[in-house]
Design a protein around this motif. Structure first.
Motif, mmCIF file in Angstrom:
data_model
loop_
_atom_site.group_PDB
_atom_site.id
_atom_site.type_symbol
_atom_site.label_atom_id
_atom_site.label_comp_id
_atom_site.label_asym_id
_atom_site.label_seq_id
_atom_site.Cartn_x
_atom_site.Cartn_y
_atom_site.Cartn_z
ATOM 1 N N THR A 271 129.910 24.542 97.310
ATOM 2 C CA THR A 271 131.353 24.812 97.263
ATOM 3 C C THR A 271 132.047 24.466 98.578
ATOM 4 O O THR A 271 133.199 24.839 98.774
ATOM 5 C CB THR A 271 131.589 26.292 96.936
ATOM 6 N N SER A 272 131.364 23.756 99.453
ATOM 7 C CA SER A 272 131.966 23.367 100.725
ATOM 8 C C SER A 272 132.938 22.217 100.516
ATOM 9 O O SER A 272 133.045 21.642 99.436
ATOM 10 C CB SER A 272 130.876 22.953 101.718
ATOM 11 N N ASN A 273 133.660 21.859 101.585
ATOM 12 C CA ASN A 273 134.636 20.764 101.493
ATOM 13 C C ASN A 273 133.966 19.414 101.286
ATOM 14 O O ASN A 273 134.575 18.488 100.742
ATOM 15 C CB ASN A 273 135.497 20.723 102.759
ATOM 16 N N GLN A 274 132.731 19.297 101.746
ATOM 17 C CA GLN A 274 132.006 18.030 101.604
ATOM 18 C C GLN A 274 130.640 18.305 100.969
ATOM 19 O O GLN A 274 129.606 18.222 101.634
ATOM 20 C CB GLN A 274 131.845 17.340 102.956
ATOM 21 N N PRO A 275 130.613 18.631 99.666
ATOM 22 C CA PRO A 275 129.336 18.935 99.007
ATOM 23 C C PRO A 275 128.451 17.699 98.930
ATOM 24 O O PRO A 275 128.925 16.571 98.850
ATOM 25 C CB PRO A 275 129.766 19.401 97.615
ATOM 26 N N SER A 276 127.142 17.934 98.930
ATOM 27 C CA SER A 276 126.191 16.818 98.912
ATOM 28 C C SER A 276 125.957 16.275 97.498
ATOM 29 O O SER A 276 125.447 15.170 97.344
ATOM 30 C CB SER A 276 124.852 17.275 99.503
ATOM 31 N N GLU A 330 135.717 24.525 90.198
ATOM 32 C CA GLU A 330 136.192 23.188 90.582
ATOM 33 C C GLU A 330 135.440 22.038 89.920
ATOM 34 O O GLU A 330 136.064 21.116 89.351
ATOM 35 C CB GLU A 330 136.153 23.051 92.111
ATOM 36 N N PRO A 331 134.082 22.022 89.919
ATOM 37 C CA PRO A 331 133.410 20.878 89.268
ATOM 38 C C PRO A 331 133.667 20.800 87.771
ATOM 39 O O PRO A 331 133.710 19.711 87.192
ATOM 40 C CB PRO A 331 131.926 21.119 89.582
ATOM 41 N N PHE A 332 133.870 21.949 87.110
ATOM 42 C CA PHE A 332 134.144 21.936 85.674
ATOM 43 C C PHE A 332 135.554 21.382 85.402
ATOM 44 O O PHE A 332 135.774 20.694 84.407
ATOM 45 C CB PHE A 332 133.997 23.342 85.099
ATOM 46 N N ARG A 333 136.494 21.683 86.272
ATOM 47 C CA ARG A 333 137.841 21.114 86.130
ATOM 48 C C ARG A 333 137.795 19.597 86.301
ATOM 49 O O ARG A 333 138.479 18.858 85.588
ATOM 50 C CB ARG A 333 138.791 21.742 87.154
#
Length: 427
Positions: A271-276, A330-333
């Motif tokens: 859930t960070s700003n720059q996920p891996s 967020e990823p589901f959206r």
């Protein structure tokens, strides 16, 4: 098309007077041209017609006409043309076009390849072929090849009987073969083949198998050798070996579990700003890490199970819709937003949240599991999550919410020394 600029803004040919030719000479559409003045879509159409035309009749067989229409109507014609222009794809479609009738048996007669299975699923998706259990037939193909690894004709015959009359008999009795059953059966037969070859190297036939042989087999190798116990049970049942033989079984509760601290670190990274990980992998990871879901179940989620609105994202895993707070939503959206872009000839109007490579199918569980492996072990994460959750809520509520059987959650509750009194104390 806006090839010109007026007052610093893009403008069309009419307004700018530019004579650039961007009209397809075949269909007249104003579009990007690909070859000989024709657009991508027209070139795709003529390529499909050429490859699917039966050379003996000079026309496309009636059965393949819906397939041709589907290929030609792909939203991204350039992607379709890139795929179809591959040498192995053109060769396969050319052979398919020669067949007067199309059936699963006919497709099976063509050379085995990923292209064959991909086209087969395309034909199923567009209702040219009836649906069939793909994992069952994959297992049949795999097992036929696996038998060639046996060094003894006697043991090859025994392994063949074991596969046909145990594994395949069970699979044929199922409505559909689950991915877990598929992998478990492959693993069992692989270890069985290793065991039978080990006996061959020691010059021991299956009828002469002794307890000393079994003890040596387990003692001399890795813990995975214990999976031969499944073959041993069958061999005893069919009276191939003595009934008093035994192997040491795997003990429940000994698998590694991810710690709470490690779980939090991974979730923070997701859930960070720059996920891996990409959005699809992050969505799957959240379901494993936060809700203890098995990958085999995660891949089967549809957009009927996940509801996305401006105010809320919910996911239904059992009998209850669970709200996902930000930033877990967020990823589901993101996936919901790109859903329409996913509609192709391979996935027309797809309803899978995690669509896969094969047409009309969800992502392969092993593929998704391997993608997440670089970040965490899905098994350790799932067991760690269930271990902690059973400390916070009663078995019945967790089972209903997460879609597990009460017996499964009860085992985890016992392992974590959880009691209902502890739950009440935490309220």
């Amino acid at each position: 098309m806006l090839p010109g600029i007026i007052d610093g803004k893009p403008a069309c040919r009419s307004c700018t007077g530019i004579k650039l030719n961007v009209d397809c000479v075949e269909c007249g559409a104003e579009d990007e041209l690909y070859a000989h003045g024709r657009c991508w879509r027209c070139v795709l159409g003529s390529t499909v017609d050429r490859l699917l035309t039966n050379p003996e009749t000079g026309i496309i067989n009636d059965e393949l006409k819906p397939f041709a229409t589907a290929l030609k109507s792909m939203k991204r014609a350039n992607s379709g043309l890139t795929w179809i222009n591959q040498e192995h794809v053109m060769a396969f479609l050319t052979e398919l076009a020669r067949m007067p009738l199309v059936s699963h048996d006919v497709v099976d007669q063509l050379p085995r390849s990923r292209t064959r299975e991909y086209v087969r699923e395309l034909l199923v998706t567009h209702q040219i072929l009836p649906a069939r259990d793909g994992l069952l037939h994959r297992y049949i193909d795999w097992s036929n090849d696996a038998l060639n690894r046996l060094n003894s004709a006697e043991h090859r015959d025994i392994a063949n009987r074991y596969i046909r009359w145990h594994h395949l008999r069970q699979m044929h009795s199922m409505e559909s073969v689950s991915h877990g059953t598929f992998l478990r059966s492959k693993q069992t037969v692989t270890v069985t083949i290793e065991f039978l070859n080990w006996l061959t190297d020691r010059d021991v036939s299956i009828g002469d198998l002794s307890q000393a042989d079994l003890d040596a087999w387990q003692a001399e190798g890795p813990s995975t050798r214990e999976f031969a116990i499944r073959f041993l049970a069958w061999a005893i049942k069919t009276k191939l070996v003595a009934a008093d033989l035994a192997m040491t079984p795997h003990r429940r509760g000994t698998s590694a579990k991810m710690s709470v601290e490690d779980q939090r670190d991974v979730v923070d990274g997701l859930t960070s700003n720059q996920p891996s990980l990409n959005p699809r992998d992050r969505a799957a990871a959240i379901l494993v890490l936060v809700f203890g879901q098995q990958i085999d179940r995660v891949v089967k989620l549809t957009w009927n199970d996940v509801i996305v609105s401006d105010e809320l994202v919910t996911v239904t895993l059992g009998g209850i819709a669970i709200a996902l707070p930000a930033p877990l939503d967020e990823p589901f959206r993101y996936l919901a937003g790109e859903r329409d872009l996913a509609n192709t000839a391979a996935h027309p109007a797809t309803n899978w949240v995690f669509r896969g490579y094969l047409p009309g199918q969800h992502i392969d569980p092993s593929h998704l599991r391997n993608r997440l492996r670089s970040t965490f072990s899905t098994r350790a994460a799932r067991l760690g999550t269930l271990h902690e959750l059973t400390k916070l809520a009663p078995v019945a509520i967790l089972a209903d919410t997460l879609g597990y059987s009460p017996a499964t959650i009860e085992r985890h509750a016992v392992a974590s020394a959880a009691t209902y009194a502890q739950y009440v104390a935490n309220l």
